[in-house]
Design a protein around this motif. Structure first.
Motif, PDB file in Angstrom:
ATOM      1  N   VAL A 467      -2.413   5.257  -8.983  1.00  0.00           N
ATOM      2  CA  VAL A 467      -1.804   4.667  -7.781  1.00  0.00           C
ATOM      3  C   VAL A 467      -0.595   3.819  -8.158  1.00  0.00           C
ATOM      4  CG1 VAL A 467      -2.185   3.024  -5.900  1.00  0.00           C
ATOM      5  CG2 VAL A 467      -3.926   4.741  -6.422  1.00  0.00           C
ATOM      6  N   ASN A 468      -0.739   2.959  -9.156  1.00  0.00           N
ATOM      7  CA  ASN A 468       0.356   2.067  -9.542  1.00  0.00           C
ATOM      8  C   ASN A 468       1.593   2.837  -9.995  1.00  0.00           C
ATOM      9  OD1 ASN A 468      -1.058  -0.311  -9.033  1.00  0.00           O
ATOM     10  ND2 ASN A 468      -1.933  -0.381 -11.082  1.00  0.00           N
ATOM     11  N   ASN A 469       1.379   3.944 -10.711  1.00  0.00           N
ATOM     12  CA  ASN A 469       2.503   4.696 -11.270  1.00  0.00           C
ATOM     13  C   ASN A 469       3.215   5.548 -10.233  1.00  0.00           C
ATOM     14  OD1 ASN A 469       1.764   3.666 -13.752  1.00  0.00           O
ATOM     15  ND2 ASN A 469       0.702   5.505 -14.422  1.00  0.00           N
ATOM     16  N   LEU A 470       2.555   5.830  -9.105  1.00  0.00           N
ATOM     17  CA  LEU A 470       3.046   6.881  -8.217  1.00  0.00           C
ATOM     18  C   LEU A 470       3.608   6.398  -6.889  1.00  0.00           C
ATOM     19  CD1 LEU A 470       3.253   9.971  -7.754  1.00  0.00           C
ATOM     20  CD2 LEU A 470       0.937   9.873  -6.799  1.00  0.00           C
ATOM     21  N   VAL A 471       2.918   5.489  -6.198  1.00  0.00           N
ATOM     22  CA  VAL A 471       3.206   5.295  -4.773  1.00  0.00           C
ATOM     23  C   VAL A 471       4.364   4.335  -4.541  1.00  0.00           C
ATOM     24  CG1 VAL A 471       0.803   5.759  -4.217  1.00  0.00           C
ATOM     25  CG2 VAL A 471       1.548   3.388  -4.468  1.00  0.00           C
ATOM     26  N   THR A 472       4.979   4.493  -3.371  1.00  0.00           N
ATOM     27  CA  THR A 472       6.031   3.574  -2.931  1.00  0.00           C
ATOM     28  C   THR A 472       5.472   2.475  -2.044  1.00  0.00           C
ATOM     29  OG1 THR A 472       6.499   5.061  -1.070  1.00  0.00           O
ATOM     30  CG2 THR A 472       7.800   5.356  -3.072  1.00  0.00           C
ATOM     31  N   SER A 473       4.353   2.759  -1.352  1.00  0.00           N
ATOM     32  CA  SER A 473       3.712   1.747  -0.510  1.00  0.00           C
ATOM     33  C   SER A 473       2.248   2.109  -0.346  1.00  0.00           C
ATOM     34  CB  SER A 473       4.402   1.631   0.855  1.00  0.00           C
ATOM     35  OG  SER A 473       4.327   2.856   1.549  1.00  0.00           O
ATOM     36  N   SER A 474       1.473   1.186   0.233  1.00  0.00           N
ATOM     37  CA  SER A 474       0.031   1.401   0.402  1.00  0.00           C
ATOM     38  C   SER A 474      -0.404   0.932   1.783  1.00  0.00           C
ATOM     39  CB  SER A 474      -0.763   0.629  -0.667  1.00  0.00           C
ATOM     40  OG  SER A 474      -0.408   1.047  -1.971  1.00  0.00           O
ATOM     41  N   LEU A 475      -1.424   1.621   2.315  1.00  0.00           N
ATOM     42  CA  LEU A 475      -2.085   1.198   3.544  1.00  0.00           C
ATOM     43  C   LEU A 475      -3.439   0.637   3.147  1.00  0.00           C
ATOM     44  CD1 LEU A 475      -1.280   4.234   5.884  1.00  0.00           C
ATOM     45  CD2 LEU A 475      -0.145   2.008   5.816  1.00  0.00           C
ATOM     46  N   VAL A 476      -3.649  -0.652   3.378  1.00  0.00           N
ATOM     47  CA  VAL A 476      -4.844  -1.358   2.918  1.00  0.00           C
ATOM     48  C   VAL A 476      -5.770  -1.610   4.102  1.00  0.00           C
ATOM     49  CG1 VAL A 476      -5.735  -3.406   1.766  1.00  0.00           C
ATOM     50  CG2 VAL A 476      -3.529  -2.460   1.069  1.00  0.00           C
ATOM     51  N   PHE A 477      -7.025  -1.148   3.969  1.00  0.00           N
ATOM     52  CA  PHE A 477      -8.040  -1.393   4.988  1.00  0.00           C
ATOM     53  C   PHE A 477      -8.659  -2.764   4.724  1.00  0.00           C
ATOM     54  CE2 PHE A 477      -7.350   3.030   5.249  1.00  0.00           C
ATOM     55  CZ  PHE A 477      -7.824   3.490   6.469  1.00  0.00           C
ATOM     56  N   SER A 478      -8.357  -3.712   5.619  1.00  0.00           N
ATOM     57  CA  SER A 478      -8.796  -5.086   5.400  1.00  0.00           C
ATOM     58  C   SER A 478     -10.037  -5.453   6.198  1.00  0.00           C
ATOM     59  CB  SER A 478      -7.651  -6.059   5.740  1.00  0.00           C
ATOM     60  OG  SER A 478      -7.144  -5.808   7.038  1.00  0.00           O
ATOM     61  N   GLY A 479     -10.664  -4.470   6.887  1.00  0.00           N
ATOM     62  CA  GLY A 479     -11.888  -4.737   7.635  1.00  0.00           C
ATOM     63  C   GLY A 479     -11.644  -4.869   9.121  1.00  0.00           C
ATOM     64  N   ASN A 480     -12.703  -4.638   9.903  1.00  0.00           N
ATOM     65  CA  ASN A 480     -12.645  -4.750  11.365  1.00  0.00           C
ATOM     66  C   ASN A 480     -11.588  -3.843  11.982  1.00  0.00           C
ATOM     67  OD1 ASN A 480     -14.668  -6.779  11.369  1.00  0.00           O
ATOM     68  ND2 ASN A 480     -13.111  -8.322  10.874  1.00  0.00           N
ATOM     69  N   GLY A 481     -11.350  -2.674  11.353  1.00  0.00           N
ATOM     70  CA  GLY A 481     -10.395  -1.722  11.888  1.00  0.00           C
ATOM     71  C   GLY A 481      -8.944  -2.035  11.594  1.00  0.00           C
ATOM     72  N   LYS A 482      -8.680  -3.112  10.850  1.00  0.00           N
ATOM     73  CA  LYS A 482      -7.304  -3.514  10.562  1.00  0.00           C
ATOM     74  C   LYS A 482      -6.781  -2.764   9.345  1.00  0.00           C
ATOM     75  CE  LYS A 482      -7.478  -6.503  13.891  1.00  0.00           C
ATOM     76  NZ  LYS A 482      -6.801  -6.175  15.169  1.00  0.00           N
ATOM     77  N   VAL A 483      -5.555  -2.234   9.481  1.00  0.00           N
ATOM     78  CA  VAL A 483      -4.881  -1.538   8.380  1.00  0.00           C
ATOM     79  C   VAL A 483      -3.496  -2.161   8.246  1.00  0.00           C
ATOM     80  CG1 VAL A 483      -4.065   0.658   7.476  1.00  0.00           C
ATOM     81  CG2 VAL A 483      -6.126   0.592   8.908  1.00  0.00           C
ATOM     82  N   GLU A 484      -3.204  -2.705   7.065  1.00  0.00           N
ATOM     83  CA  GLU A 484      -1.905  -3.331   6.849  1.00  0.00           C
ATOM     84  C   GLU A 484      -1.127  -2.559   5.792  1.00  0.00           C
ATOM     85  OE1 GLU A 484      -1.985  -7.154   4.924  1.00  0.00           O
ATOM     86  OE2 GLU A 484      -4.039  -6.844   4.233  1.00  0.00           O
ATOM     87  N   GLU A 485       0.184  -2.524   5.949  1.00  0.00           N
ATOM     88  CA  GLU A 485       1.050  -1.811   5.007  1.00  0.00           C
ATOM     89  C   GLU A 485       1.677  -2.805   4.039  1.00  0.00           C
ATOM     90  OE1 GLU A 485       4.633   1.552   4.931  1.00  0.00           O
ATOM     91  OE2 GLU A 485       4.198   0.429   6.770  1.00  0.00           O
ATOM     92  N   ILE A 486       1.625  -2.470   2.737  1.00  0.00           N
ATOM     93  CA  ILE A 486       2.262  -3.301   1.718  1.00  0.00           C
ATOM     94  C   ILE A 486       3.183  -2.424   0.872  1.00  0.00           C
ATOM     95  CG2 ILE A 486       0.286  -4.875   1.576  1.00  0.00           C
ATOM     96  CD1 ILE A 486      -0.214  -3.456  -1.225  1.00  0.00           C
ATOM     97  N   ILE A 487       4.144  -3.045   0.226  1.00  0.00           N
ATOM     98  CA  ILE A 487       5.042  -2.334  -0.678  1.00  0.00           C
ATOM     99  C   ILE A 487       4.387  -2.255  -2.057  1.00  0.00           C
ATOM    100  CG2 ILE A 487       7.328  -2.289  -1.730  1.00  0.00           C
ATOM    101  CD1 ILE A 487       7.254  -1.854   1.301  1.00  0.00           C
ATOM    102  N   GLY A 488       4.371  -1.068  -2.655  1.00  0.00           N
ATOM    103  CA  GLY A 488       3.821  -0.908  -4.002  1.00  0.00           C
ATOM    104  C   GLY A 488       2.382  -0.420  -3.990  1.00  0.00           C
ATOM    105  N   GLY A 489       1.746  -0.488  -5.179  1.00  0.00           N
ATOM    106  CA  GLY A 489       0.408   0.046  -5.369  1.00  0.00           C
ATOM    107  C   GLY A 489      -0.660  -1.029  -5.442  1.00  0.00           C
TER     108      GLY A 489
END
Length: 594
Positions: A467-489
């Motif tokens: 993941v660290n070597n490949l992606v430009t951004s990530s969608l993180v499941f933080s619980g309770n149906g919330k999905v946040e977008e961050i830059i990087g892996g």
């Protein structure tokens, strides 16, 4: 002190020897990472160490009373009853009394966060993997054999597994292609390559440098050998001079060189990966506005997701097992429809989907039939290729291509899925756990391919380095149906986590439930116990080290009586068990607030 030794062991199943006169010594306290290409025989070696298979020849020596436990990479065909019932059956079969068994099950279930009252068949792959590990730990083995233990575990569970295995202090032999896992856990690296074991008594990073030097030295030696053989072949073809009596010795040497060259086992080639790129998609690939999804009356898996994915993005989905990552993939590709909000797909999308459960493969059909049915050719990049030639790009020989898929190793099945995936023109790749079981060389090649891919990539993987070597951004499941977008892996997400508390403070309603359900506090007696536990652990570890030093001395066995040796072994076993129990108690008390 050696607890298990192999001496000149051979093992084969009709083809080239998987183990060809190999020797290996496993010492108490070793944490050995067993590496090798897919199909090299790593799982076979693990079963041999667990005494599940007999060797064709050679000698295997085990310390008297040695207990081993093997955690297979494959799940049982059936899981009758609940998780607790499954563990009880495993413990009862090993002769553990009912009271001790229940105590062990509860302790291990707490550490591994098992759902004891659920049938394992209904659990996620990660929970099933933890159930298999629990079944091994119940036996209190001296040597734990782990075959791909991180498969189907989420990143948080992998980190907990690393910490638990380090805390156990047990002797480990594990097969894993998770580079971060090997880097943190391994004290020795043993590579199985073309029937030989190469023992590197170092950590993972040092192994990479040493292995590179070994490969270069082997290639140079082969170049010199091949050059000499070519010169001798030219000489022998000159005619009558080579057949004179005084030159017959040179002819015999040439025959030996030919035989040595014939016996050489070439290094397994590299997989040749190439995506058949489709027509470019539109600049905007996927867009969502307030998108949500839930199954029936259950709590929402995804809620109020606003997202825009552009052509060329490489996005990872991060979160624990069961949080909804695969569901989100199915939503973003239009396979599922959102129950709230809007989803728009871009133009000219050609999607290729990699399935983590390998449901696209028919186990009763051969490798060739899974790829091309009964046809002899397959269309790749708009050009027809013979199916056997294409499969050789993925390291399947014609003989292996006629093998039923059910007998393939996990890595070979993943390579076949990649072969199927890359026959389809695509400008968007959906990869759900593509790294499971793949050897490290193939992982690195897959990384390079995806980095060069001009389309869009959506990825679910618990391999942190991948993941660290490949992606430009990530969608993180933080619980309770919330999905946040961050830059990087993954590492970038960890670096950003300290910035989360202000959001938590601004949402007092979410923080309220923990305050209402406050855990109990430590009692006075437990406080005293917690203060004394580090001293107890220190004393036990000192005694353990002293016993290891005594038993590592050859003179101890040469001059000591059998009673003294047996007493030392029993005391060491008791100390290790007491140390494990003390660590567990310390962890339990640490989690209770003062």
């Amino acid at each position: 002190m050696n607890i298990l030794s192999l001496h000149q062991v051979c093992l084969a199943f009709g083809g080239p020897k998987l183990l060809d006169n190999v020797s290996l010594q496993i010492q108490a306290g070793d944490r050995i990472c067993l590496l090798g290409r897919n199909g090299a025989g790593k799982s076979t070696l693990m079963r041999l160490l667990n005494d599940d298979l007999p060797a064709d020849s050679g000698e295997i020596q085990r310390r008297q009373g040695l207990r081993t436990a093997y955690v297979s990479q494959d799940f049982p065909a059936s899981w009758p009853g609940t998780t607790r019932e499954y563990l009880c059956r495993r413990g009862a079969a090993a002769g553990i009394d009912e009271q001790s068994l229940q105590i062990r099950i509860d302790q291990i279930a707490g550490r591994l966060e098992l759902l004891l009252d659920e049938p394992p068949i209904d659990l996620s792959g990660g929970q099933q993997r933890r159930t298999l590990l629990a079944a091994a730990l119940i036996l209190e083995p001296d040597l734990i054999l782990l075959d791909e233990p991180t498969n189907h575990l989420d990143i948080e569970a992998i980190i907990k597994l690393e910490e638990m295995l380090l805390r156990l202090g047990k002797t480990l032999v594990f097969v894993s292609h998770d580079r971060a896992f090997a880097r943190r856990l391994a004290t020795r690296i043993v590579e199985l390559d073309r029937g030989q074991l190469h023992d590197y008594r170092c950590d993972y990073e040092t192994f990479l440098a040493r292995r590179h030097d070994v490969i270069n030295a082997e290639e140079k030696a082969w170049e010199r050998f091949d050059q000499k053989l070519a010169e001798e072949e030219v000489w022998v073809r000159k005619g009558i001079k080579a057949r004179r009596t005084r030159n017959m010795g040179r002819v015999r040497d040439l025959l030996k060189l030919r035989e040595e060259r014939r016996q050489r086992r070439e290094r397994i080639g590299k997989v040749r990966l190439n995506v058949d790129a489709a027509q470019r998609s539109g600049r905007m690939v996927i867009e969502t506005e307030g998108m949500g999804f839930r199954y029936g009356d259950n709590p929402p898996l995804i809620e109020h997701l606003d997202l825009r994915i552009m052509r060329g993005d490489r996005i990872a989905l991060l979160g624990p097992n069961g949080c909804g990552k695969t569901t989100l993939l199915r939503l973003l590709t239009g396979e599922l429809q959102p129950t709230a909000g809007a989803l728009r797909l871009g133009t000219n999308l050609e999607i290729a989907y990699f399935d983590q459960l390998r449901e696209q493969l028919d186990g009763d059909k051969s490798v060739k039939q899974n790829l091309a049915d009964d046809h002899d050719q397959v269309l790749v990049g708009g050009k027809a290729r013979h199916v056997y030639g294409y499969l050789q790009d993925f390291l399947f020989t014609p003989e292996r291509a006629r093998t039923p898929v059910r007998v393939l190793s996990g890595g070979e099945k993943n390579r076949l899925l990649l072969a199927k995936l890359f026959t389809r023109p695509a400008n968007m790749l959906i990869l759900d756990e593509p790294t499971n079981d793949l050897d490290m060389e193939t992982l690195e090649l897959l990384e390079e391919l995806l980095l060069d891919f001009q389309g869009t990539v959506l990825l679910v993987s618990h391999d942190r380095d991948f993941v660290n070597n490949l992606v430009t951004s990530s969608l993180v499941f933080s619980g309770n149906g919330k999905v946040e977008e961050i830059i990087g892996g993954y590492d970038d997400w960890l670096a950003q986590k300290p910035a989360q508390p202000p959001d938590a403070v601004s949402k007092p309603k979410q923080a309220a439930p923990p305050r209402k359900e406050r855990p109990r506090k430590l009692t006075f007696k437990e406080k005293k116990e917690l203060e004394n536990l580090p001293l107890t652990i220190e004393a036990l570890e000192a005694e353990q080290s002293e016993l290891h030093a005594i038993m590592a001395d050859p003179t101890f066995y040469q001059h000591g009586s059998s009673e003294k040796i047996a007493a030392a072994q029993q005391r060491l076993e008791a100390v290790e068990q007491e140390l494990e129990a003390t660590y567990g108690r310390w962890q339990d008390l640490e989690q209770i607030p003062e």
